[in-house]
Design a protein around this motif. Structure first.
Motif, PDB file in Angstrom:
ATOM      1  N   LEU A  40      21.586  19.198   7.317  1.00  0.00           N
ATOM      2  CA  LEU A  40      21.730  17.829   6.831  1.00  0.00           C
ATOM      3  C   LEU A  40      20.634  17.599   5.803  1.00  0.00           C
ATOM      4  O   LEU A  40      19.459  17.854   6.077  1.00  0.00           O
ATOM      5  CB  LEU A  40      21.565  16.821   7.977  1.00  0.00           C
ATOM      6  N   ALA A  41      21.019  17.148   4.610  1.00  0.00           N
ATOM      7  CA  ALA A  41      20.041  16.943   3.534  1.00  0.00           C
ATOM      8  C   ALA A  41      20.009  15.489   3.109  1.00  0.00           C
ATOM      9  O   ALA A  41      21.032  14.786   3.127  1.00  0.00           O
ATOM     10  CB  ALA A  41      20.366  17.827   2.339  1.00  0.00           C
ATOM     11  N   ILE A  42      18.815  15.047   2.704  1.00  0.00           N
ATOM     12  CA  ILE A  42      18.569  13.677   2.271  1.00  0.00           C
ATOM     13  C   ILE A  42      17.812  13.713   0.955  1.00  0.00           C
ATOM     14  O   ILE A  42      16.839  14.462   0.814  1.00  0.00           O
ATOM     15  CB  ILE A  42      17.724  12.917   3.317  1.00  0.00           C
ATOM     16  N   ASP A  43      18.237  12.906  -0.003  1.00  0.00           N
ATOM     17  CA  ASP A  43      17.470  12.734  -1.239  1.00  0.00           C
ATOM     18  C   ASP A  43      17.443  11.253  -1.599  1.00  0.00           C
ATOM     19  O   ASP A  43      18.467  10.667  -1.936  1.00  0.00           O
ATOM     20  CB  ASP A  43      18.074  13.533  -2.390  1.00  0.00           C
ATOM     21  N   SER A  44      16.287  10.653  -1.493  1.00  0.00           N
ATOM     22  CA  SER A  44      16.088   9.253  -1.892  1.00  0.00           C
ATOM     23  C   SER A  44      14.886   9.153  -2.815  1.00  0.00           C
ATOM     24  O   SER A  44      14.184   8.144  -2.838  1.00  0.00           O
ATOM     25  CB  SER A  44      15.896   8.366  -0.661  1.00  0.00           C
ATOM     26  N   SER A  45      14.647  10.225  -3.572  1.00  0.00           N
ATOM     27  CA  SER A  45      13.433  10.330  -4.383  1.00  0.00           C
ATOM     28  C   SER A  45      13.493   9.529  -5.677  1.00  0.00           C
ATOM     29  O   SER A  45      12.463   9.314  -6.316  1.00  0.00           O
ATOM     30  CB  SER A  45      13.171  11.799  -4.725  1.00  0.00           C
ATOM     31  N   GLY A  46      14.689   9.115  -6.075  1.00  0.00           N
ATOM     32  CA  GLY A  46      14.825   8.396  -7.341  1.00  0.00           C
ATOM     33  C   GLY A  46      15.744   7.201  -7.202  1.00  0.00           C
ATOM     34  O   GLY A  46      15.812   6.573  -6.143  1.00  0.00           O
ATOM     35  N   LEU A  47      16.474   6.892  -8.263  1.00  0.00           N
ATOM     36  CA  LEU A  47      17.375   5.751  -8.251  1.00  0.00           C
ATOM     37  C   LEU A  47      18.596   6.000  -7.375  1.00  0.00           C
ATOM     38  O   LEU A  47      19.221   5.054  -6.885  1.00  0.00           O
ATOM     39  CB  LEU A  47      17.827   5.427  -9.682  1.00  0.00           C
ATOM     40  N   THR A  54      23.121  11.860   0.634  1.00  0.00           N
ATOM     41  CA  THR A  54      23.018  12.654   1.854  1.00  0.00           C
ATOM     42  C   THR A  54      24.210  13.598   1.921  1.00  0.00           C
ATOM     43  O   THR A  54      25.294  13.291   1.413  1.00  0.00           O
ATOM     44  CB  THR A  54      22.961  11.764   3.110  1.00  0.00           C
ATOM     45  N   ALA A  55      24.011  14.772   2.492  1.00  0.00           N
ATOM     46  CA  ALA A  55      25.072  15.774   2.537  1.00  0.00           C
ATOM     47  C   ALA A  55      24.879  16.671   3.746  1.00  0.00           C
ATOM     48  O   ALA A  55      23.766  16.822   4.263  1.00  0.00           O
ATOM     49  CB  ALA A  55      25.068  16.617   1.259  1.00  0.00           C
ATOM     50  N   VAL A  56      25.985  17.269   4.180  1.00  0.00           N
ATOM     51  CA  VAL A  56      25.951  18.285   5.232  1.00  0.00           C
ATOM     52  C   VAL A  56      26.614  19.539   4.684  1.00  0.00           C
ATOM     53  O   VAL A  56      27.758  19.496   4.209  1.00  0.00           O
ATOM     54  CB  VAL A  56      26.680  17.809   6.505  1.00  0.00           C
ATOM     55  N   VAL A  57      25.875  20.647   4.733  1.00  0.00           N
ATOM     56  CA  VAL A  57      26.385  21.936   4.280  1.00  0.00           C
ATOM     57  C   VAL A  57      26.313  22.917   5.443  1.00  0.00           C
ATOM     58  O   VAL A  57      25.304  22.987   6.146  1.00  0.00           O
ATOM     59  CB  VAL A  57      25.577  22.468   3.075  1.00  0.00           C
ATOM     60  N   GLU A  58      27.404  23.634   5.658  1.00  0.00           N
ATOM     61  CA  GLU A  58      27.442  24.668   6.693  1.00  0.00           C
ATOM     62  C   GLU A  58      27.805  25.985   6.037  1.00  0.00           C
ATOM     63  O   GLU A  58      28.908  26.130   5.490  1.00  0.00           O
ATOM     64  CB  GLU A  58      28.450  24.323   7.787  1.00  0.00           C
ATOM     65  N   ASP A  59      26.860  26.930   6.081  1.00  0.00           N
ATOM     66  CA  ASP A  59      27.044  28.218   5.416  1.00  0.00           C
ATOM     67  C   ASP A  59      27.472  27.987   3.963  1.00  0.00           C
ATOM     68  O   ASP A  59      26.751  27.364   3.221  1.00  0.00           O
ATOM     69  CB  ASP A  59      28.033  29.074   6.196  1.00  0.00           C
ATOM     70  N   GLY A  60      28.631  28.446   3.555  1.00  0.00           N
ATOM     71  CA  GLY A  60      29.040  28.284   2.159  1.00  0.00           C
ATOM     72  C   GLY A  60      29.908  27.069   1.902  1.00  0.00           C
ATOM     73  O   GLY A  60      30.531  26.981   0.834  1.00  0.00           O
ATOM     74  N   ASN A  61      29.962  26.129   2.844  1.00  0.00           N
ATOM     75  CA  ASN A  61      30.868  24.989   2.719  1.00  0.00           C
ATOM     76  C   ASN A  61      30.126  23.664   2.696  1.00  0.00           C
ATOM     77  O   ASN A  61      29.266  23.409   3.549  1.00  0.00           O
ATOM     78  CB  ASN A  61      31.868  24.979   3.884  1.00  0.00           C
ATOM     79  N   LEU A  62      30.484  22.823   1.741  1.00  0.00           N
ATOM     80  CA  LEU A  62      30.019  21.439   1.716  1.00  0.00           C
ATOM     81  C   LEU A  62      30.975  20.625   2.580  1.00  0.00           C
ATOM     82  O   LEU A  62      32.132  20.412   2.213  1.00  0.00           O
ATOM     83  CB  LEU A  62      30.002  20.904   0.284  1.00  0.00           C
ATOM     84  N   VAL A  99      20.165  19.978  -2.683  1.00  0.00           N
ATOM     85  CA  VAL A  99      18.993  20.094  -1.808  1.00  0.00           C
ATOM     86  C   VAL A  99      19.342  20.931  -0.582  1.00  0.00           C
ATOM     87  O   VAL A  99      18.567  21.793  -0.155  1.00  0.00           O
ATOM     88  CB  VAL A  99      18.501  18.685  -1.388  1.00  0.00           C
ATOM     89  N   ALA A 100      20.530  20.699  -0.008  1.00  0.00           N
ATOM     90  CA  ALA A 100      20.938  21.422   1.193  1.00  0.00           C
ATOM     91  C   ALA A 100      21.106  22.914   0.938  1.00  0.00           C
ATOM     92  O   ALA A 100      20.654  23.748   1.735  1.00  0.00           O
ATOM     93  CB  ALA A 100      22.242  20.833   1.725  1.00  0.00           C
ATOM     94  N   VAL A 101      21.753  23.267  -0.168  1.00  0.00           N
ATOM     95  CA  VAL A 101      21.984  24.685  -0.469  1.00  0.00           C
ATOM     96  C   VAL A 101      20.659  25.396  -0.729  1.00  0.00           C
ATOM     97  O   VAL A 101      20.424  26.517  -0.247  1.00  0.00           O
ATOM     98  CB  VAL A 101      22.937  24.838  -1.666  1.00  0.00           C
ATOM     99  N   LEU A 102      19.763  24.747  -1.482  1.00  0.00           N
ATOM    100  CA  LEU A 102      18.448  25.332  -1.727  1.00  0.00           C
ATOM    101  C   LEU A 102      17.663  25.445  -0.422  1.00  0.00           C
ATOM    102  O   LEU A 102      16.954  26.431  -0.184  1.00  0.00           O
ATOM    103  CB  LEU A 102      17.697  24.470  -2.745  1.00  0.00           C
ATOM    104  N   ALA A 103      17.819  24.449   0.448  1.00  0.00           N
ATOM    105  CA  ALA A 103      17.123  24.460   1.741  1.00  0.00           C
ATOM    106  C   ALA A 103      17.566  25.634   2.603  1.00  0.00           C
ATOM    107  O   ALA A 103      16.773  26.169   3.392  1.00  0.00           O
ATOM    108  CB  ALA A 103      17.369  23.147   2.477  1.00  0.00           C
TER     109      ALA A 103
END
Length: 236
Positions: A4-11, A15-23, A195-199
Motif C-alpha cells: 500500500l503506497a501513499i503520496d501526499s508530498s505535493g498538491l 494512494t495505491a495498492v500494487v501486488e507483484d506486477g499488478n496495480l 511509489v509502490a512499484v519503486l518500494a
C-alpha cells in the motif's frame, strides 16, 4: 508481495495498492481539498473497492520527502499509524525519485520539478536503462537556474514533470538549450502507483524501517523555522 503506497508530498493526494506486477487500485485527486480531508477516505475507498484485507499487506510505502511540510506530515502520520496498528514495516521512498519513476522506460533524461517557492525547486536528474532507474543528480533543493544549468551541461534531451514544470515553464522555454518535452497530464504529477512499484525494489533490498522510526526528509527549513531564526537574530 503486496504494497500500500501513499503520496501526499505535493498538491496531489494519491494512494495505491500494487501486488507483484499488478496495480490493484489507485485513487489520485488534485482538487481544492486538504490532504487531511482526503487521504484516509481515499485509502478506505480503495480498500473497499478491491476487497483488501489490510493484514495481507507486506509493507506500507510513503513518499517521504521533500515536499510540502504539511503534506509530508499528514502522509507520514497516516503511514506510521497504519504501520503501528497493523504491525507492518514502512518503506521510505524519496519523493523526487518516486515522481521520476512515473516515466520508467523513458529514453530521455528525466527531471522532476516540484515548486519549493522563493525561486527554488525540489529536483533531481535521472536516466533509465529499461526500467532500471539511475540517479545522476540526487534529489535536492536548488534554484531553477541551477538545475537548468545542469541539464544544459548534460546536453541530452530531457523530459520535465511535476508542478514546478508548470510554474517554471516560461523560464525553461527561455533558458533550456537542449531539446526538451513536458510529460503529459496522466504522468506529470505524483502517483502512488509509482511509489509502490519503486518500494517493491526497496523491499527486496531490505530497505524497510519500523513505523515508529519513520521521519520525513524535508531538505530545508520550513517558513516558520526561518522566521523564528530571523526573529532570534533580530532580538540579539
Amino acid at each position: 508481495m503486496k504494497i500500500l503506497a501513499i503520496d501526499s508530498s505535493g498538491l496531489v493526494a494519491s494512494t495505491a495498492v500494487v501486488e507483484d506486477g499488478n496495480l490493484l487500485g489507485e485513487y489520485t485527486i488534485h482538487y481544492k481539498k486538504t490532504h487531511s480531508q482526503t487521504l484516509l477516505p481515499m485509502i478506505d475507498e480503495v480498500a473497499k473497492m478491491i476487497e483488501l484485507d489490510l493484514q495481507t499487506l507486506d509493507a506500507i510505502a510513503v513518499a517521504g520527502g521533500p515536499g510540502s511540510f504539511t503534506g509530508l506530515r499528514i502522509g507520514s502520520a497516516t503511514a506510521k499509524g497504519l504501520g503501528l496498528a497493523l504491525e507492518k514495516p514502512l518503506i521510505h521512498v524519496p519523493t523526487v525519485d518516486g515522481l521520476a519513476y512515473n516515466l520508467a522506460g523513458c529514453g530521455a533524461l528525466v527531471c522532476p520539478l516540484m515548486d519549493a517557492r522563493r525561486g527554488q525547486v525540489y529536483t533531481g536528474l535521472y536516466e533509465f536503462h529499461g526500467y532500471q532507474m539511475d540517479t545522476l543528480v540526487a534529489q535536492c533543493a536548488i534554484g531553477i537556474d541551477e538545475i537548468i544549468a545542469k541539464v544544459n551541461e548534460r546536453g541530452r534531451e530531457t523530459t520535465f514533470l511535476g508542478d514546478g514544470a508548470d510554474v517554471f515553464a516560461p523560464y525553461i522555454n527561455e533558458n533550456c538549450k537542449i531539446p526538451f518535452t513536458f510529460a503529459p497530464a496522466h504522468l506529470n504529477k505524483q502517483r502512488a502507483s509509482a511509489v509502490a512499484v519503486l518500494a517493491m525494489e526497496y523491499f527486496r533490498m531490505g530497505m524497510v524501517q519500523d513505523a515508529a522510526a519513520h521521519r520525513p526528509e524535508y531538505l530545508r527549513m520550513s517558513q516558520a523555522e526561518r522566521e523564528r531564526i530571523k526573529k532570534q537574530g533580530t532580538a540579539l
